[in-house]
Scaffold this motif. Structure first.
Motif, PDB file in Angstrom:
ATOM      1  N   ARG A  39       0.813  -1.220   0.000  1.00  0.00           N
ATOM      2  CA  ARG A  39       0.000   0.000   0.000  1.00  0.00           C
ATOM      3  C   ARG A  39       0.851   1.277   0.000  1.00  0.00           C
ATOM      4  N   GLU A  75       0.840   3.368  -3.262  1.00  0.00           N
ATOM      5  CA  GLU A  75      -0.411   4.113  -3.441  1.00  0.00           C
ATOM      6  C   GLU A  75      -0.445   5.353  -2.547  1.00  0.00           C
ATOM      7  N   LEU A  76       0.048   5.209  -1.304  1.00  0.00           N
ATOM      8  CA  LEU A  76       0.066   6.344  -0.384  1.00  0.00           C
ATOM      9  C   LEU A  76       0.975   7.455  -0.906  1.00  0.00           C
ATOM     10  N   THR A 119      -0.720   9.328  -3.670  1.00  0.00           N
ATOM     11  CA  THR A 119      -1.772  10.214  -3.171  1.00  0.00           C
ATOM     12  C   THR A 119      -1.181  11.460  -2.521  1.00  0.00           C
ATOM     13  N   GLY A 150      -7.454   6.537   4.441  1.00  0.00           N
ATOM     14  CA  GLY A 150      -8.136   6.217   3.192  1.00  0.00           C
ATOM     15  C   GLY A 150      -9.406   7.003   2.949  1.00  0.00           C
ATOM     16  N   SER A 177     -11.442  10.179   1.304  1.00  0.00           N
ATOM     17  CA  SER A 177     -11.265  10.956   0.082  1.00  0.00           C
ATOM     18  C   SER A 177     -11.536  12.436   0.259  1.00  0.00           C
TER      19      SER A 177
END
Length: 783
Positions: free
Chosen positions: A115, A118-119, A122, A174, A176
């Motif tokens: 993960r 992905e972090l 972002t 997580g 949004s």
């Protein structure tokens, strides 16, 4: 991908590979190799530290699986510079040593390896831009609630800093958007504490500010130790806001060194507390990377720490002085009879009200002539009457004045869904919420319809639709309901100040369901009792004239405060008149009775005069007794406060004992596992093997030895001349005495018995325990 050979310009989209056994440094524009003969290579601490100096808050540092503690010190610098620190989840890391070496207070995100990419994407791509106007008021209200719950003052934070740290938590969880994150915090109370911790910079180290600790060691602590010895009581110290424990252990080291040669040394109790449970758990372990001790003298490290792999563990004599526990200065009771309190760089984050409460706690906790140490930017001004400056440059204060009572808890939880209107403060003030996802009401209903609905209404009027959106309101309605913004197209229920918004919403819902008007009397709920206003509120439906289904609701409000006050005064006056009439009749009857008793009273007057002196004396005795009772009551109140504080101390001690019990269970399990491994090994050894301690107790034996003893349980052990071997000369007894020997023996006195050779060898374990190992094998050729 590019291998760094000497120095290279930093370019986007390039991965730089460092050659083996070489260090590397980063500046704002380039990356270059660095020659340094100390520590592991390449040095992660050096890389992180140089990058933190160059990029500050824009830096993201990631620590993955690995052994040792390289990177822990560098990660502290990243955190201190405002950067983001991500570690691989130690539970899923092949080698968790490096992630575990970082203190929880400097880690922003813990994530599994799959993960982390992905972090990073972002964090880098989404950035931390200001939220849309529709979310700014919601965010400010949320921050106000966090401030009210925790006492943390956000007014000194710049808006980009708030948004950047909030964005990190949103990415970590997580979520949004801001509304989703706020709902997550309300559903997961633990996340609120993580958010608060992300706003606090809790980077610390051993003996931080050496000048202060030198002054404490040379001037303050010797005086306090002498006072404790004179009282015959414990020396009690409180490190409030201990973070990961370095400050508390520094105090313990100083006290231990001062008491080393003191035969009359008092018992020492150091209470180390912090709001962050994870930080307290890390401090309770007492294990720190080697770089955390780099500024300590080698002799001090040798006296007070034990090597633990690549790290160092606090010694047992130091750990026994400390009691760690989670403690909230805004909620919990203080510790009593404290000689010295250190609370550095904690009050600067508090609101003025919480600063005053914390100082009041400290004033209660400290003994007369005790000491309080604050951070360089902190002061006792909110409660200066109880503290005198002892060392102004080092912010050391002495306790003076009378005893104080510790205040009750002032903080309360902010429950989700509270109907209280938000109080807008700070950088997001003045932005009004919109109703997301709905078409503006004026696009659906003409303004002329709303005006038509207001004709003939000479009072405060609001026109809303079924979604509570405002279509029109006049100035009197604005005054009554405390609405001072544009308000059109906004949710009327959520803009109401001073009155119960839920009651108004229920009235609108009832009118919408029944089609009949509703009336109710509302009283202001957030004003002083002597300034509350009363409003007569009416809600009526208004059907559109063009045949559309959408219905408006006309809400009228009339200030009837004076009328209600007159009605109440009239009711009170009527009640008073009735009571006066009744009282007058009773007085008339009493007058008749008094007239008949006046003569008898006159005859007894002389007797009463004689007893006046006795009554006066009795009165004085009663007054004296009352004074004593008041003093006793105050003493009982003080005793009750001390008992409450003692219960808090014992609760903290119990938590510490439970943590130690878990550690001992883990050690016992590890020892049992080692024992089973040894048993498996010796079971595979040819011949019989047995290990005994100095008391002759069997510590370990293999299956061959157990079988040999079982088959010769009642036989007598004899030597080569078939004479019984004395009990004191048996192999196990000689091994217990630490002898080295070789002896031939048999079981029984028959010439047909099998002969054995027993060999004894003494051994000493790493902790100094003496053991004897006996190996028995059957002599070849014996029958």
């Amino acid at each position: 991908m590019r291998v760094v050979t000497d120095r290279d310009l930093l370019e986007p989209g390039v991965i730089y590979v460092v050659p083996p056994n070489r260090d590397v440094m980063v500046t704002e524009t380039e990356i270059r190799l660095h020659e340094d003969g100390q520590g592991p290579h390449p040095s992660i601490d050096l890389l992180f530290t140089s990058a933190a100096e160059a990029f500050g808050e824009s830096l993201i540092a990631v620590v993955l699986s690995g052994t040792g503690s390289d990177g822990a010190a560098g990660a502290r610098e990243v955190k201190f510079a405002g950067g983001t620190v991500i570690i691989q989840n130690p539970e899923t890391a092949a080698f968790p040593g490096m992630p575990l070496s970082l203190a929880p207070s400097i880690v922003d995100i813990v994530a599994n390896l799959d993960r982390i990419g992905e972090l990073l994407d972002t964090l880098v791509m989404e950035g931390f831009d200001a939220p849309p106007v529709s979310e700014q008021t919601q965010l400010q209200t949320f921050l106000d609630q966090i401030c009210e719950h925790s006492g943390i003052d956000f007014s000194s934070y710049k808006q980009p800093t708030i948004l950047r740290r909030l964005h990190r938590r949103m990415v970590a969880t997580g979520q949004s958007g801001i509304p989703e994150y706020i709902r997550h915090v309300r559903n997961e109370p633990a996340e609120r504490q993580r958010l608060i911790s992300s706003f606090l910079i809790k980077v610390t180290e051993f003996f931080r500010d050496p000048e202060l600790f030198t002054h404490l060691e040379e001037n303050v602590l010797p005086e306090l130790i002498q006072q404790a010895e004179a009282r015959g009581e414990d020396l009690r110290i409180w490190s409030a806001g201990c973070a990961t424990g370095e400050e508390a252990y520094s105090l313990a080291i100083m006290v231990s060194d001062l008491l080393r040669e003191d035969e009359a040394a008092p018992n020492v109790r150091i209470f180390a507390t912090d709001l962050d449970d994870d930080a307290v758990a890390f401090a309770r372990r007492g294990i720190y990377p080697a770089r955390s001790l780099r500024n300590l003298p080698e002799t001090m490290v040798h006296r007070h720490f034990v090597k633990f792999g690549n790290d160092y563990e606090v010694s047992k004599h130091l750990r026994s002085m400390l009691v760690f526990g989670q403690h909230d200065l805004g909620q919990r009771a203080p510790f009593p009879r404290i000689d010295l309190i250190l609370c550095r760089n904690v009050l600067i984050y508090f609101t003025p009200a919480l600063q005053r409460r914390a100082l009041q706690l400290f004033a209660f906790s400290l003994r007369a002539a005790g000491y309080l140490v604050l951070g360089k930017s902190e002061t006792v001004n909110p409660l200066a009457e109880f503290f005198a400056v002892d060392e102004p440059r080092l912010k050391i204060y002495g306790r003076i004045g009378d005893r104080v009572l510790f205040p009750p808890s002032r903080m309360h939880d902010i429950t989700p869904g509270s109907s209280s209107p938000p109080r807008l403060t700070g950088p997001l003030r003045g932005v009004q919420p919109a109703s997301p996802g709905r078409e503006p009401a004026r696009a659906r209903i003409g303004l002329s319809d709303a005006v038509h609905a207001l004709l003939g209404v000479p009072c405060g009027v609001v026109v809303v639709d079924r979604d509570y959106d405002i279509h029109y309101l006049n100035s009197e309605a604005r005054r009554l309901f405390g609405i001072h913004t544009t308000a059109l197209d906004q949710d009327f229920v959520h803009l109401i100040h001073h009155f119960d918004a839920r009651a108004i919403r229920r009235a609108i819902d009832r009118v919408a369901a029944t089609g009949t008007p509703a009336e109710l009397i509302l009283q202001a709920i957030d004003s002083p009792t002597d300034a509350r206003r009363t409003v007569s509120f009416t809600c009526s439906p208004h059907e559109r004239g063009d045949g559309r289904e959408l219905t408006l609701f006309v809400l009228s409000a009339i200030d009837v405060t004076e009328r209600e006050e007159l009605r109440q005064r009239h009711a009170v006056a009527e009640n008073d008149v009735g009571r006066l009439v009744t009282a007058n009749e009773e007085v008339l009857l009493a007058n008749e009775e008094l007239a008949s008793t006046i003569l008898s009273l006159r005859s007894k007057n002389e007797e009463l005069l004689v007893s006046v002196e006795e009554i006066q004396a009795a009165t004085e005795e009663v007054e004296t007794l009352n004074e004593e009772l008041q003093a006793s009551n105050e003493e009982l109140e003080t005793l009750n406060e001390e008992l409450q504080a003692t219960v808090e101390e014992r609760n903290t001690t119990n938590n510490d004992m439970r943590a130690r019990s878990i550690e001992m269970q883990e050690v016992a399990a590890e020892a049992e596992s080692t024992r089973q491994q040894l048993r498996s090994i010796v079971d595979g050894v040819e011949g019989a093997v047995v290990v005994v301690d100095a008391d002759g107790v069997v510590v370990l034996e293999n299956a061959a030895h157990a079988a040999l003893l079982a088959s010769n349980e009642d036989a007598v052990m004899v030597d080569s001349s078939h004479q019984p071997i004395p009990v004191g000369e048996l192999p196990l007894q000689r091994a217990a005495r630490g002898e080295q020997f070789l002896v031939r023996f048999a079981f029984g006195q028959s010439d047909h018995e099998a002969w054995y050779i027993a060999t004894g060898n003494p051994r000493t374990t790493a902790d100094g325990t003496a053991l004897g190992i006996v190996t028995i094998r059957e002599e070849s050729g014996s029958s």
